[in-house]
Structures are given as structure tokens and as C-alpha cells.
Scaffold this active site. Structure first.
Site, PDB file in Angstrom:
ATOM      1  N   GLU A  12      47.798 127.867  95.064  1.00 54.54           N
ATOM      2  CA  GLU A  12      46.593 128.675  94.992  1.00 54.54           C
ATOM      3  C   GLU A  12      45.463 128.003  95.763  1.00 54.54           C
ATOM      4  O   GLU A  12      45.504 126.782  96.005  1.00 54.54           O
ATOM      5  CB  GLU A  12      46.206 128.911  93.534  1.00 54.54           C
ATOM      6  CG  GLU A  12      47.258 129.719  92.791  1.00 54.54           C
ATOM      7  CD  GLU A  12      46.837 130.131  91.399  1.00 54.54           C
ATOM      8  OE1 GLU A  12      45.717 129.762  90.958  1.00 54.54           O
ATOM      9  OE2 GLU A  12      47.638 130.829  90.732  1.00 54.54           O
ATOM     10  N   THR A  69      54.701 130.916 102.877  1.00 55.85           N
ATOM     11  CA  THR A  69      55.473 130.935 104.119  1.00 55.85           C
ATOM     12  C   THR A  69      56.385 132.147 104.189  1.00 55.85           C
ATOM     13  O   THR A  69      57.079 132.464 103.223  1.00 55.85           O
ATOM     14  CB  THR A  69      56.313 129.654 104.225  1.00 55.85           C
ATOM     15  OG1 THR A  69      55.461 128.518 104.113  1.00 55.85           O
ATOM     16  CG2 THR A  69      57.054 129.592 105.549  1.00 55.85           C
ATOM     17  N   ALA A  75      64.513 120.735  97.341  1.00 53.47           N
ATOM     18  CA  ALA A  75      63.573 121.146  98.376  1.00 53.47           C
ATOM     19  C   ALA A  75      63.093 119.952  99.192  1.00 53.47           C
ATOM     20  O   ALA A  75      62.948 120.037 100.416  1.00 53.47           O
ATOM     21  CB  ALA A  75      62.390 121.869  97.737  1.00 53.47           C
ATOM     22  N   GLY A  86      52.809 111.130 128.708  1.00 50.48           N
ATOM     23  CA  GLY A  86      51.485 110.978 129.294  1.00 50.48           C
ATOM     24  C   GLY A  86      50.702 112.279 129.207  1.00 50.48           C
ATOM     25  O   GLY A  86      50.787 113.017 128.225  1.00 50.48           O
ATOM     26  N   GLU A  93      55.631 120.652 100.809  1.00 52.68           N
ATOM     27  CA  GLU A  93      56.637 120.201  99.838  1.00 52.68           C
ATOM     28  C   GLU A  93      56.216 118.890  99.166  1.00 52.68           C
ATOM     29  O   GLU A  93      57.033 118.054  98.821  1.00 52.68           O
ATOM     30  CB  GLU A  93      58.012 120.039 100.502  1.00 52.68           C
ATOM     31  CG  GLU A  93      58.574 121.291 101.136  1.00 52.68           C
ATOM     32  CD  GLU A  93      58.880 122.402 100.153  1.00 52.68           C
ATOM     33  OE1 GLU A  93      58.923 122.136  98.940  1.00 52.68           O
ATOM     34  OE2 GLU A  93      59.053 123.541 100.593  1.00 52.68           O
ATOM     35  N   ALA A 141      52.540 116.430  99.551  1.00 45.71           N
ATOM     36  CA  ALA A 141      51.939 115.550 100.555  1.00 45.71           C
ATOM     37  C   ALA A 141      52.405 114.114 100.355  1.00 45.71           C
ATOM     38  O   ALA A 141      52.884 113.732  99.284  1.00 45.71           O
ATOM     39  CB  ALA A 141      50.410 115.625 100.455  1.00 45.71           C
TER      40      ALA A 141
END
Length: 550
Positions: free
Chosen positions: A283, A315, A409, A506, A530, A532
Site C-alpha cells: 500500500e 506488477t 519468492a 564507457g 521482494e 529491500a
């Protein structure tokens, strides 16, 4: 000491590392326990030390997984020069980090002195086997040799000792090379959902059926198989690997917690790809604090549920056919106790109308990478869920049900991170071979070959840590700590590999036309979703510091 019998030397060094970690555990544990139990308040107050301990323990676990890989390779006569170099460099690098300074992030360096463990670090440095790896394990000559072998096409052993799993890897590597990798950059640039044709092809290969029981049309192969599939698909594009995650979460939630009727209704469609699920948990104001979920579901006259509230970072929401939703069914019960899980049908979005159902609205969140799935905020205003949509038919069980899926997960997310890291390595190596500066290929410059060699060593040990967690899960063993460690390290390895591959490119690495720019953006999300990195470290520290694992 010579390089003869390297696994034996690594075994002895690892034993010393475990003693060292025990010393860290003792010191951190003394600071965060009250009455023999970990105090949440003290754990938070000592967060940096606790998280540093979690990271240190993760590196030691990764070396153990790498050592197990080396032993298996040795047993099947696959332990050659590449494998020796990978093991030696990994042990040398991580021993150096453990006694000198371990990066939790680019600026947060954990040192033994932070734990009052300076004496333990000095003792570890004096251990003859650890001292050998500090001196001889990760040398410039070994890194140059490993990079040269990689340039010639050699790769570390990836056999799993299981013919079926090895065939699965081959099948999905072939599919990815033909169907995903050639299109990933254009799909990313167009910022559109991954094509349905590709989703259907993946369904035909069994991507969504891997972990679902055979009685419901699944393959029943387990988490190690899922890890291999996720790794190989993500090596082409993280979004291809992530499609399986939605089905993985929904399949496990329903398979482990659903009623017989719910399993029969939903699992076959998830397995064959005709039903695409999404997870609706987060949420706007809660993030990882699921105890604060406020989206409300209440029973109405006909027994169905009416949902009001908001969710974010959902997602693949527009295309999904079903939602597993964390809601509060008992507003009088604070915290986790009032939470329940709903299985909610929705209408798949169409062009120009992403969310056609009454009471459900959504808005896309524009993101740097991970574009083929798309992220949304969702609003619920009287959205209806069938009376039989309560998962397991039980209120107040939602948080517990969700926690049972987090192991799988996070293992799957770690596997995606490994795939992304391989993608970065592949792109970095190819560019270093093709690009010439000052009359020679980039790979002949030591700081370029160093980057590639260290990428390779870290990818292997992170991969093996992920596989180890998956094996625990497949045996039915609790593996929340192992899964958290795998996700924690693999996400760091993916970001490091992508960042270094951009550096090898580069200025071209910063150009949108080069795939490595996409890989960098995709890699960055892995340290966040999933759970932090900070959440992973907290879970690991708390679990390891408990006197008993409850």
C-alpha cells in the site's frame, strides 16, 4: 602452500571463517538480547551492527555453497582450471572483505572493529589457510587468467547432477537465445507489456506449471527447477523471468493454503498460463510494514466481499486475470491478526481500458526498467470478490499464509538476479573483446579483466547459494534465512555486475541503444522488491541471533 587440493584448503579456511562469524554473533547478540531473546527495540537500535553481521554471515554461507559446488565438480571430474580460479578468487575476495571491510552498500562499509571484533579479525588473518587465500587467492595473475579463459569461451561448471534439471537449463537457454534476447531491447524501448505470443510460448514450455502439483496440471518439479528456469529467462530479460514469479506466488499461496475447491478452480489455469495472476499486497504508506495494511474488505448481504482502499507497486496488474489480495477483514483487530487473503477475479485489460471492472481503477507507474511487466497503483471502491474468495476459508490468516510464500519468492528473485548478472557479464565480456583502444582489445587492460573475473567468481557463489536455498525448500525444510541470504547477495551481485559492465562500455554504456543500459536499470530493482536489502538483513540477523529458530 601450493594450489594442490584447493577444496581442502578452502574447507579449512571456511572452518576458521565460521569460528570468526560465531565471534561476531556473540558480540552482536549480547547487544540485542533481553532475557535470552532478541529484543525488537534493541535490534533496531543496533541495526547497523546487526545488518553487518547478517552480511558477514551471508558471505560465509556463500563461500560454503561455492565449496559444495567445487566438491561436486571435483567428484564428477569437472573441477578444472576455471573452477579452481573461481573458487580461489571468491575465497580470496570474501576473506579480504570479512577481515578488512564489507560493503553493505556503496558507502556503508562494515569493519570488524565496529563489532569489537578486531582481535578476532587479527586471529583470522593469522590462520594459515585464510592467510593463504588473502595472499594467493585473489591475485592479479589469477584474475587475468580467468578473464582470458572466459574470453576463449570457458565457463565454470553448471551441472546440477540431475539429468532432468540439466535438460531444463538447455531447453530454456535455447528458448531465451532465440525468443527473448533478440527482442528484449526493443520491448524495453517501446515500454510495452511483454507480447502475449511470448507469454503463450512460455506457457507451452511449462514456465507457469513448474511448482504446481501434477494433480492440478502442474509439473511438480520444485524450487530448484524454478530457479534454473528463472535464471535462464532473466539472462535474456528480467521481465521474462519475472512472469513466472506471479504464478509462483499465487500457485504457492493457493496450493499451500487453499480449500480443495479453490485449488481445483484456480491451479489448473495458472499452470497452463490461461490465468495470469498478480500479487496485491503493498500500500502507498506501508511498504514492507504489512501490519499496517488498511485496505478493507467486508462481507455484504449476499456473502461476497466488498473492497475499499488503495494498493501500489502492483506488477502486471492490467493484464492479470486474478489477484491475490492482502486485506483487512477485521478492523477491530490491530496488526497482523486482522489480515486476510482474498482470491479475486478481474477482467483482463484491453487496449485503451486497462481496468474495466466496476470498483477497480488503476494508473501506471512509469519506471526506469523492468518495463515489460509494468507497475500500477490500484484503487478499490466497492470492488466485489466472490463469497468463496477468502483463501482457505479462514479470516485472520492472511499474513501467515503470505509468509509461507516468501521463501519461494525470494529464492526465485535471487535466481532472477543471477540471470541479470549473467546478462551483464555476457555483454561486458563481448564489448571488452570487440572494442579496441590504444591498439588492443579492452580485455587486455588489467582493470577490465579484473572486473570480469570478479563478476564471474561472485556470480558463481551467489548462484550456488541460491541453489542451496532451493534445495532446502524442496526438502520441506525451513529456509527463510537461507532464502534471504540468497536474495541479499544475488541482488548486490547483479547490480555490481551491471554497473561494472556499464563502466567497461564507457560512454556507450550510458547510451539507450546499448542493451547494458537496460540491464543496469533492470538490476537496480532487485535490491528493492521482494523485500529491500535492509529488510533482508533484518530478517537474517533476527533469525541467526535467536537462541532458537521458532
Amino acid at each position: 602452500m601450493s594450489d594442490d587440493d584447493l577444496p581442502a584448503k578452502a574447507t579449512a579456511a571456511h572452518a576458521a571463517l565460521e569460528r570468526y562469524i560465531d565471534a561476531w554473533r556473540e558480540r552482536v547478540g549480547a547487544a540485542v538480547r533481553e532475557d535470552g531473546r532478541v529484543s525488537p527495540a534493541l535490534l533496531e537500535a543496533e541495526q547497523r551492527r546487526a545488518h553487518g553481521y547478517a552480511w558477514a554471515a551471508t558471505l560465509v554461507a556463500a563461500l560454503e555453497a561455492g565449496l559444495d559446488w567445487a566438491r561436486r565438480a571435483h567428484a564428477c571430474e569437472c573441477f578444472g582450471e576455471v573452477e579452481e580460479l573461481v573458487l580461489s578468487i571468491a575465497f580470496g575476495e570474501y576473506c579480504g572483505q570479512l577481515v578488512g571491510g564489507l560493503p553493505m552498500s556503496q558507502t556503508e562499509i562494515v569493519r570488524p572493529e565496529d563489532f569489537g571484533a578486531g582481535d578476532a579479525a587479527a586471529k583470522l588473518r593469522d590462520d594459515p589457510h585464510v592467510a593463504w587465500f588473502l595472499r594467493e587467492g585473489n591475485t592479479a595473475a589469477k584474475r587475468a587468467r580467468l578473464a582470458a579463459l572466459a574470453a576463449d569461451g570457458s565457463r565454470p561448471d553448471e551441472g546440477l547432477g540431475d539429468e532432468t534439471l540439466d535438460l531444463i537449463r538447455t531447453q530454456f537457454r535455447t528458448f531465451t537465445a532465440a525468443k527473448i534476447t533478440p527482442n528484449a531491447q526493443s520491448w524495453h524501448s517501446a515500454d510495452e507489456l511483454i507480447p502475449l505470443k511470448t507469454v503463450e510460448q512460455m506457457a507451452e514450455l511449462g514456465v507457469f506449471a513448474i511448482c504446481i502439483d501434477e494433480e492440478y496440471g502442474g509439473l511438480g518439479l520444485g524450487k530448484l527447477a524454478m530457479s534454473v528456469v528463472s535464471e535462464e529467462l532473466s539472462r535474456g530479460w528480467i521481465c521474462a523471468g519475472s512472469l513466472g514469479t506471479r504464478s509462483e506466488i499465487a500457485g504457492e499461496l493457493i496450493g499451500k493454503n487453499g480449500t480443495a475447491e479453490q485449488k481445483a478452480r484456480w491451479l489448473p489455469g495458472i499452470a497452463d498460463g490461461s490465468l495470469l495472476p498478480t500479487a496485491v499486497f503493498t500500500e502507498p504508506d506501508t511498504g514492507s510494514d504489512l501490519a499496517s495494511v488498511r485496505t478493507r474488505a467486508k462481507r455484504i448481504e449476499d456473502g461476497s466481499w466488498e473492497v475499499h482502499g488503495a494498493k501500489t507497486w502492483i506488477t502486471h496488474a492490467a493484464r492479470a486475470d486474478i489477484m491475490t489480495m492482502m486485506v483487512r477483514t477485521d478492523p477491530e483487530e490491530p496488526g497482523y491478526g486482522g489480515l486476510s487473503m482474498l482470491i479475486a477475479e478481474k477482467t483482463r485489460g484491453a487496449e485503451g481500458l486497462d481496468f474495466p471492472d466496476h470498483g477497480l481503477s488503476g494508473e501506471e507507474i512509469e519506471v526506469l526498467g523492468y518495463r515489460g511487466m509494468k507497475e500500477y497503483t490500484l484503487g478499490f471502491d466497492g470492488f466485489r470478490v466472490r463469497a468463496d474468495g477468502l483463501l482457505g476459508g479462514k479470516e485472520g490468516e492472511g499474513f501467515k499464509q503470505l509468509m509461507r510464500t516468501f521463501e519461494g519468492a525470494r529464492i526465485q528473485t535471487a535466481a532472477r538476479a543471477i540471470g541479470v548478472a549473467w546478462n551483464a557479464f555476457d555483454l561486458g565480456l563481448q564489448y571488452a573483446l570487440d572494442r579496441k583502444q590504444f591498439g588492443k582489445p579492452l580485455i587486455e587492460f588489467p582493470r577490465v579483466s579484473d572486473k570480469l573475473a570478479l563478476m564471474l567468481a561472485e556470480i558463481v557463489v551467489a548462484r550456488e547459494l541460491t541453489y542451496s536455498a532451493a534445495r532446502h525448500k524442496d526438502k520441506g525444510e525451513r529456509c527463510d534465512i537461507e532464502a534471504g541470504m540468497a536474495k541479499l547477495l544475488a541482488a548486490r551481485v547483479a547490480w555490481s555486475a551491471a554497473d561494472n559492465a556499464v563502466q567497461i562500455h564507457g560512454g556507450n554504456g550510458y547510451a539507450l541503444e546499448y542493451p547494458i543500459s537496460r540491464v543496469l536499470c533492470d538490476a537496480r530493482i532487485l535490491n528493492i522488491f521482494e523485500g529491500a536489502a535492509e529488510i533482508q538483513a533484518q530478517v537474517i540477523a533476527r533469525g541467526l541471533l535467536q537462541e532458537q529458530r521458532d
